[in-house]
Write a protein that holds these residues in place. Structure first.
Motif, PDB file in Angstrom:
ATOM      1  N   SER A  95       3.712  14.171   1.394  1.00 51.00           N
ATOM      2  CA  SER A  95       2.959  13.059   0.828  1.00 51.00           C
ATOM      3  C   SER A  95       3.503  11.720   1.317  1.00 51.00           C
ATOM      4  N   ILE A  96       4.816  11.651   1.501  1.00 46.53           N
ATOM      5  CA  ILE A  96       5.428  10.423   2.023  1.00 46.53           C
ATOM      6  C   ILE A  96       4.952  10.157   3.443  1.00 46.53           C
ATOM      7  N   TRP A  97       4.828  11.216   4.250  1.00 46.08           N
ATOM      8  CA  TRP A  97       4.307  11.055   5.616  1.00 46.08           C
ATOM      9  C   TRP A  97       2.886  10.492   5.576  1.00 46.08           C
ATOM     10  N   VAL A  98       2.057  11.050   4.692  1.00 48.64           N
ATOM     11  CA  VAL A  98       0.672  10.579   4.585  1.00 48.64           C
ATOM     12  C   VAL A  98       0.641   9.119   4.120  1.00 48.64           C
ATOM     13  N   ALA A  99       1.470   8.806   3.135  1.00 49.76           N
ATOM     14  CA  ALA A  99       1.524   7.429   2.625  1.00 49.76           C
ATOM     15  C   ALA A  99       1.953   6.459   3.722  1.00 49.76           C
ATOM     16  N   PRO A 128       0.813  -1.231   0.000  1.00 49.25           N
ATOM     17  CA  PRO A 128       0.000   0.000   0.000  1.00 49.25           C
ATOM     18  C   PRO A 128       0.839   1.271   0.000  1.00 49.25           C
ATOM     19  N   TYR A 129       1.981   1.233   0.702  1.00 49.71           N
ATOM     20  CA  TYR A 129       2.853   2.414   0.715  1.00 49.71           C
ATOM     21  C   TYR A 129       3.354   2.733  -0.691  1.00 49.71           C
ATOM     22  N   ALA A 130       3.830   1.712  -1.399  1.00 51.74           N
ATOM     23  CA  ALA A 130       4.339   1.931  -2.752  1.00 51.74           C
ATOM     24  C   ALA A 130       3.230   2.385  -3.696  1.00 51.74           C
TER      25      ALA A 130
END
Length: 272
Positions: A213-217, A193-195
């Motif tokens: 966006s990386i934090w949200v992901a 899901p992260y990727a």
């Protein structure tokens, strides 16, 4: 495969240390709810720990994971990333190529298996210390060493040495099957899901998403992962907390059956 990329190991190290510092108080609450008795709900558990043990009670067992989970996370994330690079090189001839879903599945499996070998002793010591609700003194041990919640361990090194002496290597790896059943699907439910989420939120023409966006992901992936692996995390916590004062469970399956028979489908969903 090309050269091993060390930055993933460094990122895992920093992230692991940060996760312990930020999450250990809630991890203590989670462990008490999963393996303890009489805490009721999350708020009652927080208030009980604070009233009986003050703020220090939330940080019990923190020194050992602080010293070791950085290395543990470094290995997991580094191995996952470099396994992906190896598979991309093998299948596409380019280590930087976008990995296929099957590649991410295999890399998650490798990371999950590795996490059990490194992480089981760390989790065991952390949980044993978290479940020790009173400070260790020679007098208190002599008076009530078999009473649940009474002091048994002076600290992480004493805890590890005591487990090794009394229970052997099998004791050090107590709960390893439950941890394997937690971490393999858990890492799969995190990394994929992260990727996918990072790919979805990356603007066209950009090579990577922005930091926010990386934090949200990471938050979304973490929520999905813990939704998947919480049931086996409960089993792992109970198995690893078991054995200090008495042996309630014969193994992973027995723990699952007893937990379901006694409580049904419930228990803490707080994650670290």
């Amino acid at each position: 495969m090309g050269s091993v990329q060390l930055q993933e190991f460094v990122a895992g190290l920093v992230g692991g240390i940060a996760s312990v510092v930020a999450g250990h108080p809630l991890d203590t609450v989670k462990t008490r709810l999963q393996a303890g008795q009489g805490y009721g709900n999350t708020l009652k558990c927080v208030l009980t720990v604070y009233r009986n043990e003050s703020v220090a009670g939330f940080f019990k067992g923190m020194s050992f994971p602080l010293a070791s989970i950085g290395i543990y996370s470094s290995m997991v994330f580094g191995v996952y990333s470099n396994t992906l690079r190896f598979l991309s090189q093998l299948h596409h001839g380019d280590a930087a190529a976008a990995p296929a879903l099957t590649d991410m599945t295999v890399a998650s499996l490798v990371a999950g298996v590795l996490s059990v070998g490194i992480g089981t002793p760390v989790e065991l010591v952390k949980i044993r210390l978290q479940m020790q609700t009173q400070p260790y003194t020679k007098e208190s041990v002599k008076l009530k060493s078999t009473v649940p919640g009474s002091p048994v361990y002076r600290g992480p090194i004493h805890c590890f040495r005591t487990i090794l002496q009394k229970e052997g290597i099998a004791g050090v790896y107590r709960g390893n099957v439950a941890m394997l059943l937690r971490d393999v699907p858990g890492y799969y439910a995190y990394f994929i899901p992260y990727a996918m989420f990072c790919d979805w939120i990356t603007p066209d023409g950009s090579t990577s998403p922005n930091p926010s966006s990386i934090w949200v992901a990471g938050g979304v992936a973490g929520a999905v992962s813990w939704a998947v692996c919480t049931p086996m995390d409960v089993v792992k916590s109970r198995l690893q907390a078991d054995g200090v004062y008495l042996n309630q469970y014969k193994g992973t399956l027995d723990c699952i059956l007893q937990s379901y028979q006694n409580e049904g489908v419930k228990r803490s969903n707080i994650s670290h």
